[in-house]
Design an enzyme around this catalytic site. Structure first.
Site, PDB file in Angstrom:
ATOM      1  N   GLU B  91       0.841  -1.196   0.000  1.00 28.66           N
ATOM      2  CA  GLU B  91       0.000   0.000   0.000  1.00 28.66           C
ATOM      3  C   GLU B  91       0.875   1.245   0.000  1.00 28.66           C
ATOM      4  OE1 GLU B  91      -1.895  -1.060   4.043  1.00 28.66           O
ATOM      5  OE2 GLU B  91      -1.816   1.112   4.048  1.00 28.66           O
ATOM      6  N   CYS B 123      -3.223  -4.141   4.559  1.00 30.57           N
ATOM      7  CA  CYS B 123      -2.111  -4.928   5.109  1.00 30.57           C
ATOM      8  C   CYS B 123      -2.116  -6.393   4.677  1.00 30.57           C
ATOM      9  CB  CYS B 123      -2.112  -4.849   6.626  1.00 30.57           C
ATOM     10  SG  CYS B 123      -1.753  -3.198   7.248  1.00 30.57           S
ATOM     11  N   HIS B 246      -1.496 -11.287  11.784  1.00 29.43           N
ATOM     12  CA  HIS B 246      -1.126  -9.906  11.477  1.00 29.43           C
ATOM     13  C   HIS B 246      -0.907  -9.188  12.805  1.00 29.43           C
ATOM     14  CE1 HIS B 246      -0.886  -6.015   9.675  1.00 29.43           C
ATOM     15  NE2 HIS B 246      -1.951  -5.574  10.318  1.00 29.43           N
TER      16      HIS B 246
END
Lengths: 151, 358
Positions: B91, B123, B246
């Site tokens: 990103e 993400c 994550h």
């Protein structure tokens, strides 16, 4: 000699064509992957050459160098040419590649006071410069102290 | 010849696929949470991570991707011209229009007979690319495919995100199961329209929904993807030696583990956010790489990404005998974590191009 990693600051335009774009594009193999030339006599050159400087033979075959070498000499810059201001202070070095040729390149990921003649270095591909906020981002080889595989 | 196709909720190619090689890169520079807190007059005792990685002045998502890809190829020892696809998830693309993937493919020698494209899903762009690579190789369209999760993450100054938004990434070369150091058992993807974090065109910094990013966003998607994958293939937390989530901070992945009934010791080998921050698309894949650095043959790893907007990809891997030899061929994650130089806030601003030079 043709090519190399030096980035001139003349954003040359002829007939509305930005010559920097085509010139950088032509150099991408040597800049991204350290591709030079090897002669039948065994002499290796970087940047690539059309004619062997040792035996004057032609043609030369492309060869990718491993990217490891040793610092032969160096100098630290505190006044940078246009386009390189954000990197100061930075060190440029003459590097003896393990396969033979000596090349000049910027060092990265090392503080100027830690650079030494004889230091082992490896090639990495980094940003060389940006042609302003809206122009080309030029990538190419720099060298840094060798990073090992294990903790 | 195709093997039997089993249709179910889990996603599994009809040929065995897996990770043939993996590589990472983390920049050398760090700024501590305490230093950021000092500048903004915040409480240094409540920073979300100890320190975060900072890209050097000559680094961006592309240079991070090039080194990670080169390390993946060192481990796999696959000729780059055999790679059918280079798919880069990020990103923080240096160009708004111009693929990062074609520059990375050129730099590793995979051009010109290669599919190159950039992927985006906040993400989880890196694991999104991995899913596609498994499908490409599993369908037989290509022998190898390279997925990257790479970022130089953005966070508005003085925003809570500034403490964690970091730089780094990982690359995974996907190939056939018999060549793999970790075989894909199955995967499960879970997505919904949940606007917890976003950045509009031409804006430099993202906007986030503060506490909204927790329960309906991160935890819901991570827990759903993980639990449904395990249910699909008949696994429980006891079947896994390691789990990777994550990690936008230190707390979230440990909380997700608790919800799913994984003990903290199965999370910690892949929990690197406390030391380098949240590398966005590089985050869960760096955690997976750190886990592969220490895993043993036969170990089972659950890896669950999260991308705002929102979605999660969950993967179940089984580590093979090939891990022992291949992981020694390129720098471990811990090498890059330990290669660090602390910088103060002024140098951090210089390196992240916050200073106007002309």
């Amino acid at each position: 000699m043709y090519g190399g990693n030096c980035c001139h600051n003349n954003n040359s335009h002829i007939g509305g064509v930005n010559l920097e774009i085509s010139r950088n594009w032509r150099l991408r193999n040597q800049r991204y992957r350290l591709v030079g030339t090897e002669c039948g006599c065994g002499h290796r050159s970087f940047p690539p050459r059309r004619i062997c400087p040792t035996c004057r033979e032609n043609p030369q075959n492309p060869v990718q160098f491993s990217g490891t070498g040793t610092v032969y000499s160096y100098s630290t810059l505190y006044e940078a040419p246009e386009g390189f201001e954000q990197f100061i202070p930075y060190t440029v070095a003459l590097i003896d590649l393990d396969e033979g040729p000596m090349i000049s390149a910027q060092l990265t990921d090392v503080d100027p006071e830690d650079v030494a003649i004889g230091m082992r270095v490896e090639m990495v591909t980094r940003k060389l410069k940006e042609q302003g906020e809206s122009g080309l981002i030029v990538y190419g080889y720099k060298f840094r102290p060798i990073v090992g595989c294990y903790p | 010849m195709l093997t039997e196709i089993v249709l179910g909720d889990d996603m599994k190619p009809n040929q065995h696929t897996g990770i043939v090689g993996y590589g990472v890169y983390i920049p050398r520079y760090r700024i501590s949470g305490c230093e950021i807190a000092r500048v903004w007059g915040q409480d240094a005792g409540s920073v979300p991570v100890q320190e975060k990685s900072v890209p050097g002045p000559d680094e961006d998502a592309i240079t991070i991707g090039i080194e990670a890809a080169q390390n993946a190829l060192k481990r796999a020892q696959v000729p780059p011209e055999k790679i059918a696809a280079v798919w880069a998830g990020s990103e923080s693309k240096p160009y708004a229009v111009k693929p990062s993937s074609s520059i990375i493919a050129e730099a590793i020698g995979a051009t010109p007979h290669v599919e190159a494209a950039d992927w985006e899903f906040a993400c989880k762009a890196g694991t999104e690319a991995m899913q596609a690579c498994f499908a490409l190789v599993g369908s037989g369209m290509g022998l190898y495919a390279l997925a990257l999760g790479i970022d130089t993450a953005q966070g508005r100054p003085a925003d809570p995100l500034e403490y964690t938004a970091a730089a780094g990434g990982a690359a995974f070369l996907i190939g056939k199961g018999e060549e793999s150091l970790a075989v894909l058992e199955a995967s499960h993807s879970y997505a919904s329209d949940t606007p917890d974090f976003f950045r509009r065109e031409s804006n430099r910094y993202p906007v986030h929904g503060s506490r909204f990013t927790g329960e309906p966003a991160y935890f819901h998607h991570v827990v759903q993807a993980a639990s449904e994958l395990m249910e699909d293939i008949g696994r429980t937390p006891e079947d896994y030696q390691y789990v990777v989530f994550h990690q936008p901070n230190t707390k979230f992945p440990l909380t997700a583990a608790k919800i799913l009934k994984f003990p903290p010791e199965k999370v910690k080998p892949g929990l690197i956010a406390p030391y380098i921050g949240n590398t966005y698309s590089g985050c869960s894949v760096l955690g997976l790489a750190a886990t592969l650095d220490i895993a043993s043959p036969g170990d089972r790893i659950l890896c669950v990404s999260y991308g705002s907007g929102a979605g999660s990809d969950a993967f179940s891997f089984i580590v093979t005998d090939l891990i022992e030899e291949r992981r020694m061929r390129a720098p471990h994650v811990s090498v890059y974590i330990e290669r660090r130089k602390a910088v103060d806030y002024a140098v951090y601003l210089k390196y992240t191009k916050a200073l106007v030079m002309r």
